[in-house]
Design an enzyme around this catalytic site. Sequence first.
Site, PDB file in Angstrom:
ATOM      1  N   ARG A 192       2.567   7.914  -6.334  1.00 35.09           N
ATOM      2  CA  ARG A 192       2.814   6.582  -5.775  1.00 35.09           C
ATOM      3  C   ARG A 192       4.231   6.553  -5.217  1.00 35.09           C
ATOM      4  NH1 ARG A 192       2.598   3.371 -11.088  1.00 35.09           N
ATOM      5  NH2 ARG A 192       3.592   5.319 -11.705  1.00 35.09           N
ATOM      6  N   LEU A 292      -5.845  -5.091  -9.250  1.00 35.14           N
ATOM      7  CA  LEU A 292      -6.487  -6.398  -9.117  1.00 35.14           C
ATOM      8  C   LEU A 292      -5.419  -7.462  -8.890  1.00 35.14           C
ATOM      9  CD1 LEU A 292      -9.290  -6.325 -11.854  1.00 35.14           C
ATOM     10  CD2 LEU A 292      -9.535  -6.043  -9.379  1.00 35.14           C
ATOM     11  N   CYS A 302      -0.888   5.821   2.999  1.00 33.92           N
ATOM     12  CA  CYS A 302      -2.104   6.397   2.415  1.00 33.92           C
ATOM     13  C   CYS A 302      -3.339   5.516   2.589  1.00 33.92           C
ATOM     14  CB  CYS A 302      -1.889   6.694   0.937  1.00 33.92           C
ATOM     15  SG  CYS A 302      -0.710   8.027   0.629  1.00 33.92           S
ATOM     16  N   ARG A 369       5.443   2.066   6.963  1.00 36.95           N
ATOM     17  CA  ARG A 369       4.176   2.390   7.607  1.00 36.95           C
ATOM     18  C   ARG A 369       3.079   1.428   7.149  1.00 36.95           C
ATOM     19  NH1 ARG A 369       4.168   8.771   6.375  1.00 36.95           N
ATOM     20  NH2 ARG A 369       5.282   7.980   4.539  1.00 36.95           N
TER      21      ARG A 369
END
Length: 476
Positions: A192, A292, A302, A369
């Site tokens: 991540r 969530l 990604c 991005r």
Amino acid sequence: MTATLGACILPVFRSSVWFPTDVRADLLDVKEFPVDIAVIGVGHVGLVTAACLAELGHTVVGLDDDAAKIETLHAGGVPFHEPDLLQLVEKVTASGLLRFTTDLADAIADAEIVFVCVGTPPLPGGGPDLRFVERVAVEVAALADHELVLVEKSTVPANTGQRLTQVIAREQTARGTDLTNVHIASNPEFLREGAAVYDTLNPDRIVYGTSSDFARDALRRVYAPLVERTGAPVVETDVNTAELIKHASNAFLATKISFINAVANVCDIVGADVEVVAQGMGMDERIGPKFLQAGLGFGGSCFPKDVDAFLHLSRNVGYDFRLLEEVARINAGQRDVVLSKLRDELWHLTGKTITILGAAFKPGTDDLREAPALHLARALLEEGATVHVYDPVALPGVRRALPDVVTFDDPLQAAAGAHAAVVATDWPEVVKLDLAGLVAALDYPILVDGRNCLDPEAARAAGLRYHGIGRGHLQA
């Protein structure tokens, strides 16, 4: 082992999932250590990979054709913001385990494994642009004078390994060189941004797909110290399956985000609280609470690209994966949800000043991005608004991407004189913002919390007209 060129088929190996205790004798008793590694591309994935592999004790050479990046690294810096990365790079370069070059022949001269970490940007049709991956394969094949493993670390669609095998075979046949000295493997990353160093050194699983025993054994040697240190489970499989694991993982996480955003939109209509709905859902161990969090939607390098690439792959093989089309549609629509809330408060946006708090697609990175904040800013500019943007690390990129916005390195200064503020990134600096100061700075005390990261009651007590995402029970 070699592929059959006409059919472009990679050998298939029996898949297995194992833990360190299952193979301690043949995996963890590594005699050929360290491994000589080259990492091609020192962007977010490549530089983190290179530094972390060096931290494991391997000898690593990082290469990039962007001379400015290499100069930055030689000067003791890093070319992007990532927590803990600068300190790690300083440590492993000082130890001599990591160095950088722009010369491919130098990078792979002693390499047993070459990790390909180049960009795979999206094409207009939705598929990834794989020319940089292909170029690396061609150049490595041309230079390889010893047996090595070429590992896909960049996110690529299934069957890319087969194409690389085909390309390398053709190149080496044309050059009259050894057809068996380059082995293909896939070793997807699951890091991540904002926690990339931690995730790489503390993985929840290690996945690699290989085309030969040689490649499998080489990757076992690479990851042996990490498996011994962390006890992470390992998935050994074929190349196609490893490639698909990466795309399927990201597509599923993106689906969870779009699902809860769709639920949030229903909550706004019926007067429910999506935060409590998500909490209740997450208590079910089959669902879990992660991903969530309703809000502006996902961005970054990604999820948007991988959803589109998976869709593109599915269409190419004749499968209509309409679920992913809806995931992408819901995600794009979340920006319209925020715009609608602003119009409800301000009537129209022409001539209004809107402050966007946070620009990076998530906290802990300067990556812009597909950042929802930038999509929102563009939409506001198109409607004639003046846009102020605050971010603690990403402002240089904001100014390059959107020269028409006004940037600030202080959130309250960014809010001064604005008609409304929108939280787009839940940076700690935004979450802990002085709400009374925000009210004093704004011309109109209107706040749209696009990340549901502020306390609604505290915001209202401070005098703000608070709007969250999917928090219909708190309608202003």
